[in-house]
Design a protein around this motif. Structure first.
Motif, PDB file in Angstrom:
ATOM      1  N   LEU A 136     -10.500   2.736   0.040  1.00  0.00           N
ATOM      2  CA  LEU A 136     -10.657   1.289   0.130  1.00  0.00           C
ATOM      3  C   LEU A 136     -12.126   0.953   0.383  1.00  0.00           C
ATOM      4  N   PRO A 137     -12.600  -0.167  -0.138  1.00  0.00           N
ATOM      5  CA  PRO A 137     -14.006  -0.534   0.059  1.00  0.00           C
ATOM      6  C   PRO A 137     -14.333  -0.731   1.537  1.00  0.00           C
ATOM      7  N   ALA A 138     -15.485  -0.276   1.942  1.00  0.00           N
ATOM      8  CA  ALA A 138     -15.914  -0.437   3.332  1.00  0.00           C
ATOM      9  C   ALA A 138     -16.417  -1.853   3.583  1.00  0.00           C
ATOM     10  N   TYR A 139     -16.221  -2.330   4.767  1.00  0.00           N
ATOM     11  CA  TYR A 139     -16.732  -3.605   5.248  1.00  0.00           C
ATOM     12  C   TYR A 139     -16.221  -4.811   4.464  1.00  0.00           C
ATOM     13  N   GLU A 140     -15.007  -4.731   3.961  1.00  0.00           N
ATOM     14  CA  GLU A 140     -14.388  -5.883   3.317  1.00  0.00           C
ATOM     15  C   GLU A 140     -13.632  -6.685   4.371  1.00  0.00           C
ATOM     16  N   GLN A 141     -13.766  -7.998   4.326  1.00  0.00           N
ATOM     17  CA  GLN A 141     -13.051  -8.842   5.268  1.00  0.00           C
ATOM     18  C   GLN A 141     -11.752  -9.328   4.636  1.00  0.00           C
ATOM     19  N   ILE A 142     -10.816  -9.692   5.491  1.00  0.00           N
ATOM     20  CA  ILE A 142      -9.555 -10.267   5.017  1.00  0.00           C
ATOM     21  C   ILE A 142      -9.869 -11.680   4.524  1.00  0.00           C
ATOM     22  N   PRO A 143      -9.415 -12.046   3.320  1.00  0.00           N
ATOM     23  CA  PRO A 143      -9.747 -13.353   2.746  1.00  0.00           C
ATOM     24  C   PRO A 143      -9.308 -14.525   3.630  1.00  0.00           C
ATOM     25  N   MET A 144     -10.038 -15.617   3.516  1.00  0.00           N
ATOM     26  CA  MET A 144      -9.707 -16.833   4.253  1.00  0.00           C
ATOM     27  C   MET A 144      -8.315 -17.312   3.836  1.00  0.00           C
ATOM     28  N   GLY A 145      -7.570 -17.851   4.775  1.00  0.00           N
ATOM     29  CA  GLY A 145      -6.243 -18.358   4.495  1.00  0.00           C
ATOM     30  C   GLY A 145      -5.139 -17.331   4.755  1.00  0.00           C
ATOM     31  N   PHE A 146      -5.479 -16.072   4.746  1.00  0.00           N
ATOM     32  CA  PHE A 146      -4.504 -15.026   5.046  1.00  0.00           C
ATOM     33  C   PHE A 146      -4.370 -14.902   6.563  1.00  0.00           C
ATOM     34  N   THR A 147      -3.179 -14.573   7.019  1.00  0.00           N
ATOM     35  CA  THR A 147      -2.937 -14.376   8.445  1.00  0.00           C
ATOM     36  C   THR A 147      -2.669 -12.895   8.697  1.00  0.00           C
ATOM     37  N   ALA A 148      -3.431 -12.307   9.608  1.00  0.00           N
ATOM     38  CA  ALA A 148      -3.284 -10.883   9.918  1.00  0.00           C
ATOM     39  C   ALA A 148      -2.870 -10.707  11.370  1.00  0.00           C
ATOM     40  N   SER A 149      -2.003  -9.733  11.600  1.00  0.00           N
ATOM     41  CA  SER A 149      -1.662  -9.377  12.973  1.00  0.00           C
ATOM     42  C   SER A 149      -1.961  -7.896  13.166  1.00  0.00           C
ATOM     43  N   ALA A 150      -2.250  -7.519  14.388  1.00  0.00           N
ATOM     44  CA  ALA A 150      -2.649  -6.149  14.696  1.00  0.00           C
ATOM     45  C   ALA A 150      -1.446  -5.245  14.942  1.00  0.00           C
ATOM     46  N   ASN A 151      -1.700  -3.939  14.880  1.00  0.00           N
ATOM     47  CA  ASN A 151      -0.710  -2.923  15.215  1.00  0.00           C
ATOM     48  C   ASN A 151      -0.807  -2.661  16.711  1.00  0.00           C
TER      49      ASN A 151
ATOM     50  N   THR B 137      -0.126 -11.701   5.955  1.00  0.00           N
ATOM     51  CA  THR B 137       0.672 -12.750   5.332  1.00  0.00           C
ATOM     52  C   THR B 137      -0.212 -13.587   4.430  1.00  0.00           C
ATOM     53  N   ALA B 138       0.164 -13.696   3.172  1.00  0.00           N
ATOM     54  CA  ALA B 138      -0.599 -14.487   2.209  1.00  0.00           C
ATOM     55  C   ALA B 138      -0.237 -15.972   2.364  1.00  0.00           C
ATOM     56  N   PRO B 139      -1.194 -16.863   2.079  1.00  0.00           N
ATOM     57  CA  PRO B 139      -0.880 -18.297   2.151  1.00  0.00           C
ATOM     58  C   PRO B 139       0.083 -18.678   1.037  1.00  0.00           C
ATOM     59  N   LEU B 140       0.866 -19.713   1.277  1.00  0.00           N
ATOM     60  CA  LEU B 140       1.792 -20.204   0.259  1.00  0.00           C
ATOM     61  C   LEU B 140       1.018 -20.852  -0.868  1.00  0.00           C
ATOM     62  N   ALA B 141       1.424 -20.534  -2.086  1.00  0.00           N
ATOM     63  CA  ALA B 141       0.750 -21.126  -3.255  1.00  0.00           C
ATOM     64  C   ALA B 141       1.234 -22.555  -3.460  1.00  0.00           C
ATOM     65  N   SER B 142       0.296 -23.457  -3.728  1.00  0.00           N
ATOM     66  CA  SER B 142       0.685 -24.851  -4.006  1.00  0.00           C
ATOM     67  C   SER B 142       1.022 -24.986  -5.490  1.00  0.00           C
TER      68      SER B 142
END
Length: 80
Positions: free
Chosen positions: A29-44, A74-79
């Motif tokens: 996986l690419p290094a130093y990539e951020q999770i895109p805006m609008g996505f919701t992430a939770s930790a392990n 979690t991806a944002p809901l598509a409009s």
């Protein structure tokens, strides 16, 4: 953390890993990539406690109880 009292051992383990850390530590996986805006992430998260007892240097019985919550994305809901 581990504590030994005579022939009884007590233990506790706790860990927390952010989803970005998990993704970064995976090969390919690419290094130093951020999770895109609008996505919701939770930790392990993980926690466990346990104890065991030794009898005469020939038998050790114990039990460990643990719980783990996996990391999610979690991806944002598509409009429409």
């Amino acid at each position: 953390m581990r504590v030994k009292i005579d022939r009884i051992r007590l233990r506790a383990d706790v860990s927390y890993r952010d989803l970005a850390f998990i993704l970064h530590s995976q090969s390919g996986l690419p290094a130093y990539e951020q999770i895109p805006m609008g996505f919701t992430a939770s930790a392990n998260t993980f926690a466990a406690v346990g104890a065991d007892h030794n009898w005469g240097d020939w038998l050790t019985l114990g039990v460990i109880f643990g719980v783990e919550k996996p990391a999610t994305l979690t991806a944002p809901l598509a409009s429409r």
